[in-house]
Design a protein around this motif. Sequence first.
Motif, mmCIF file in Angstrom:
data_model
loop_
_atom_site.group_PDB
_atom_site.id
_atom_site.type_symbol
_atom_site.label_atom_id
_atom_site.label_comp_id
_atom_site.label_asym_id
_atom_site.label_seq_id
_atom_site.Cartn_x
_atom_site.Cartn_y
_atom_site.Cartn_z
ATOM 1 N N GLU A 25 -1.163 14.575 -1.303
ATOM 2 C CA GLU A 25 -2.500 13.971 -1.260
ATOM 3 C C GLU A 25 -3.574 15.067 -1.203
ATOM 4 O O GLU A 25 -4.555 15.032 -1.926
ATOM 5 C CB GLU A 25 -2.573 13.066 -0.015
ATOM 6 N N PHE A 53 -3.073 8.635 -6.015
ATOM 7 C CA PHE A 53 -4.133 9.437 -5.385
ATOM 8 C C PHE A 53 -5.283 9.734 -6.363
ATOM 9 O O PHE A 53 -6.429 9.872 -5.957
ATOM 10 C CB PHE A 53 -3.551 10.734 -4.807
ATOM 11 N N GLY A 60 4.845 9.285 5.754
ATOM 12 C CA GLY A 60 4.269 7.934 5.776
ATOM 13 C C GLY A 60 4.674 7.115 6.975
ATOM 14 O O GLY A 60 4.594 5.885 6.949
ATOM 15 N N LYS A 61 5.081 7.772 8.068
ATOM 16 C CA LYS A 61 5.549 7.035 9.257
ATOM 17 C C LYS A 61 4.441 6.161 9.812
ATOM 18 O O LYS A 61 4.641 5.001 10.154
ATOM 19 C CB LYS A 61 6.059 8.018 10.327
ATOM 20 N N GLU A 62 3.251 6.763 9.909
ATOM 21 C CA GLU A 62 2.112 6.003 10.448
ATOM 22 C C GLU A 62 1.786 4.801 9.544
ATOM 23 O O GLU A 62 1.513 3.704 10.009
ATOM 24 C CB GLU A 62 0.916 6.976 10.573
ATOM 25 N N LEU A 63 1.879 5.044 8.228
ATOM 26 C CA LEU A 63 1.583 3.992 7.247
ATOM 27 C C LEU A 63 2.531 2.809 7.442
ATOM 28 O O LEU A 63 2.119 1.637 7.435
ATOM 29 C CB LEU A 63 1.785 4.588 5.845
ATOM 30 N N GLY A 67 4.304 13.744 7.346
ATOM 31 C CA GLY A 67 3.647 13.400 6.086
ATOM 32 C C GLY A 67 4.446 12.462 5.201
ATOM 33 O O GLY A 67 4.114 12.234 4.040
ATOM 34 N N ARG A 94 -2.882 3.600 18.217
ATOM 35 C CA ARG A 94 -2.063 4.764 17.866
ATOM 36 C C ARG A 94 -2.268 5.865 18.890
ATOM 37 O O ARG A 94 -3.402 6.152 19.284
ATOM 38 C CB ARG A 94 -2.476 5.288 16.491
ATOM 39 N N LYS A 104 0.847 -1.210 0.000
ATOM 40 C CA LYS A 104 0.000 0.000 0.000
ATOM 41 C C LYS A 104 0.872 1.246 0.000
ATOM 42 O O LYS A 104 0.398 2.344 -0.253
ATOM 43 C CB LYS A 104 -0.846 0.038 1.277
ATOM 44 N N ILE A 105 2.132 1.052 0.358
ATOM 45 C CA ILE A 105 3.027 2.210 0.433
ATOM 46 C C ILE A 105 3.630 2.390 -0.951
ATOM 47 O O ILE A 105 4.385 1.544 -1.428
ATOM 48 C CB ILE A 105 4.116 1.974 1.504
ATOM 49 N N ILE A 110 4.084 13.682 1.525
ATOM 50 C CA ILE A 110 3.027 12.982 0.780
ATOM 51 C C ILE A 110 1.650 13.444 1.219
ATOM 52 O O ILE A 110 0.724 13.541 0.423
ATOM 53 C CB ILE A 110 3.197 11.467 0.924
ATOM 54 N N ARG A 111 1.517 13.789 2.508
ATOM 55 C CA ARG A 111 0.211 14.281 2.949
ATOM 56 C C ARG A 111 -0.168 15.532 2.163
ATOM 57 O O ARG A 111 -1.297 15.687 1.712
ATOM 58 C CB ARG A 111 0.227 14.586 4.449
ATOM 59 N N ASP A 140 3.139 8.072 18.187
ATOM 60 C CA ASP A 140 3.482 9.075 17.170
ATOM 61 C C ASP A 140 3.909 10.354 17.866
ATOM 62 O O ASP A 140 3.472 10.651 18.978
ATOM 63 C CB ASP A 140 2.234 9.310 16.294
ATOM 64 N N LEU A 153 2.881 8.511 -7.132
ATOM 65 C CA LEU A 153 1.983 8.854 -6.026
ATOM 66 C C LEU A 153 0.774 9.646 -6.536
ATOM 67 O O LEU A 153 -0.362 9.409 -6.101
ATOM 68 C CB LEU A 153 2.737 9.676 -4.980
HETATM 69 N N1 LIG Z 1 4.296 6.057 0.281
HETATM 70 C C1 LIG Z 1 3.018 6.371 0.415
HETATM 71 N N2 LIG Z 1 2.111 5.877 -0.411
HETATM 72 C C2 LIG Z 1 0.804 6.228 -0.311
HETATM 73 N N3 LIG Z 1 0.345 7.068 0.584
HETATM 74 C C3 LIG Z 1 1.214 7.594 1.451
HETATM 75 C C4 LIG Z 1 2.589 7.256 1.410
HETATM 76 N N4 LIG Z 1 3.222 7.921 2.393
HETATM 77 C C5 LIG Z 1 2.266 8.621 3.016
HETATM 78 N N5 LIG Z 1 1.085 8.434 2.454
HETATM 79 C C6 LIG Z 1 -0.170 9.088 2.823
HETATM 80 O O1 LIG Z 1 0.177 10.371 3.259
HETATM 81 C C7 LIG Z 1 -0.554 10.704 4.407
HETATM 82 C C8 LIG Z 1 0.415 10.977 5.548
HETATM 83 O O2 LIG Z 1 1.026 9.774 5.925
HETATM 84 P P1 LIG Z 1 1.371 9.446 7.469
HETATM 85 O O3 LIG Z 1 0.292 9.947 8.374
HETATM 86 O O4 LIG Z 1 1.718 8.026 7.542
HETATM 87 O O5 LIG Z 1 2.639 10.350 7.605
HETATM 88 P P2 LIG Z 1 3.461 10.642 8.957
HETATM 89 O O6 LIG Z 1 4.896 10.620 8.531
HETATM 90 O O7 LIG Z 1 3.020 9.713 10.012
HETATM 91 O O8 LIG Z 1 3.035 12.102 9.260
HETATM 92 P P3 LIG Z 1 3.074 12.884 10.704
HETATM 93 O O9 LIG Z 1 4.504 12.934 11.105
HETATM 94 O O10 LIG Z 1 2.541 14.193 10.352
HETATM 95 O O11 LIG Z 1 2.217 12.088 11.594
HETATM 96 C C9 LIG Z 1 -1.486 9.548 4.721
HETATM 97 O O12 LIG Z 1 -2.731 9.774 4.141
HETATM 98 C C10 LIG Z 1 -0.839 8.382 4.016
HETATM 99 O O13 LIG Z 1 -1.793 7.454 3.608
#
Ligand SMILES: Nc1ncnc2c1ncn2[C@@H]1O[C@H](COP(=O)(O)OP(=O)(O)OP(=O)(O)O)[C@@H](O)[C@H]1O
Length: 679
Positions: free
Chosen positions: A580, A544, A392-395, A390, A413, A358-359, A576-577, A458, A540
């Motif tokens: 998006e 989206f 994608g750490k959470e992802l 943004g 989380r 998914k990433i 990426i956020r 987080d 990306l």
């Molecule tokens: N490589 C990726 N492919 C698809 N979607 C992504 C990717 N990386 C991030 N996203 C999307 O971007 C958005 C932000 O991702 P995420 O919350 O995981 O970032 P984060 O690093 O945890 O941000 P923060 O530090 O602000 O919490 C989410 O909607 C996620 O689905």
Amino acid sequence: MFTLSLKVQKKNGLHIRLAATFIITLQSLLKDKDAIKNSYVIYKDKKVQANNLLSLVSLKIEQGEEFLLTCADEIPPHVAKQIVELFEEKDVENVKETEADLIMMENSYILQEAFTKLPNGVVVVDRDNVITYVNDAAVKLLEKPPNELYNHKANIVIPQSRLHTIMKTGQPEFAQKQKINHYTILTNRSPLIFQDKVIGAVAVFQDISNVEKITKELKEVQELQQRLDLVLQSVSDLIALTNEKGEFIFINEEMHGMLIKNKKKKKIQSIIGDNLWKSLLKRPEPFMKIIQVNHQLTYITKINPIIFDEVFRGTVVTLSPLDEIKILLQKLELMEERTKYLERELSKHQKLNSAFSKIIGNSEVLLESLSMANKVSKTDSTVLITGESGTGKELVARAIHETSDRCEQSYIRVNCSAISPNLIESELFGHEKGAFTGAYKVHRGKFELADNGTIFLDEIGDLNLDLQVKLLRVLQEKEVDRVGGFEPVTINVRVIAATNRDLAKMIEEGKFREDLYYRLNVIPIHLPPLRSRKEDIPLLSEHFRVHFNQHLGKSINRFEQGLIEILSNYHWPGNIRELENIIERLFNLTDDDSLKVRDLPHYIYKEEMASATQNLDFLPASNILTLEEYERQIFTHACQFYPSYNQLSHALGITHKTAAKKIRKYGLEHLLGNKYQNT
Ligand SMILES: Nc1ncnc2c1ncn2[C@@H]1O[C@H](COP(=O)(O)OP(=O)(O)OP(=O)(O)O)[C@@H](O)[C@H]1O
């Protein structure tokens, strides 16, 4: 079957004249002319045809000896009597006749024997083309017993026979090649002429099957030799064959060139030296040696002795230029390296679990991080994911959980920066009934909720120092103390923490505990910012587009020309956020089936921004405000576009601390990220 016993009383036994008289008598007495063909003379253990003169004589039946005559049909008694009398009649005393009989006997016997022993086949026919003689060799080649040949027409029992034609033309034929059975045969055919009349014909045939086979083999050997020559001439190595004295008996062109150039003699000893040659003679075993032929040329020399019938017959010599081998080895090493690299790359793609698919992104930097995350997902180790907001750490944290053995259990989380400092302790660790005002029942903290599963902490960098101590205890003891509780609660939780802050710097500044940092940083995974993997932007964007089509029920199928390029050129502080959100904005603003450049915010569409900056439109021509007011306006504006101090400070080129200070000063906290979320 009729059998008649006969006894020879004649002085010379069954001599040739008597045998001829016997045949004539039989022919005249037996009514059925074919009967004689089926009549045999049996003497001792031999059985011959009764009408075959030579065979009868070759029996050598002497005076007083008995033999049998067998016929297919019965012979009438008066005929039998005449036959018996033929052999019993006394000789009329005639010395000359007797001597003549003896000479004829001897000659016919010799002839018979000579024909029988001949290695060539002989077939004789009479003027009616009836076979009257076949020798042993002919019987073998024709693969038929004598009784199927004798007295039969030659063209019937031997379909290839041309003796009847020979008799007609009177012309002999020589060396005619033909196939009889599996033999290859050369045949000579000649008419037999007596007193100018053709009285029969003879065929003599020679089996040349072996000669044929050898000729074929010889041809094959010649062909093989030619091929070998060609091969030896085509290779770039230097090749030679020597005899047992070391003299070259074959050299290919390369070797020839080298020998001429280096004035080497006609022996291998001139290359490898006498001593090596002598030791080879003593122990003829293959060997390899690096030999310097002159100052520039060094060869890997291989010598293989040729042993035939346990005797040393010579050698096969190959010389390969050392430099070429070195180059080949280097190439080989390079290829090996490349193969390993490609295998590594391939395994990164192949092994990523579906949760990671998914990433989106194909960039090397991202794939390396994902490959690491994929690997550690099966362990229970604590993971610290770093990277800008943004990225994608959470992802990634979720993918690690989904790939782990805990995937069936809870994934909790906690955004450490979003919970107010007074509540966070109870949020994380829970509280007992009555622990503080309003706590009328036990509250289980996030750690307890994540028991047997994963907790994702987080923004860990935003945790205050007191809580850092408590968290450290949880990680070390695997127990949580509820607020107001007496007994610690044992938990089994896998911790994944994430931050967009520079923890090393925070440690230096005394804002983050070093011991906690090491507890968390067991497996560090860094997610690169989008600007450092711009090659992923088209991928990306497309991802989206498909995503929003599904979620917003639209069917937007293209990006306006130049749009992806503009997106790729932008530096994406919100990563990426932000991308998006921009794509979502374009979805909402477009009025047809494409995403448009004109719908981009002006800070991304650089051309617009550039011209705006040139005209200084945002500054009024008069009524200039104070610097502080401008600053307030700038922060008010920026706050709406950036969701965190970090990004805002990054965009304005100031420190995180200054950004936080200014936002507090102008009371703008509530605006932070307002437009960002809605753009
Ligand atoms: N490589 C990726 N492919 C698809 N979607 C992504 C990717 N990386 C991030 N996203 C999307 O971007 C958005 C932000 O991702 P995420 O919350 O995981 O970032 P984060 O690093 O945890 O941000 P923060 O530090 O602000 O919490 C989410 O909607 C996620 O689905």
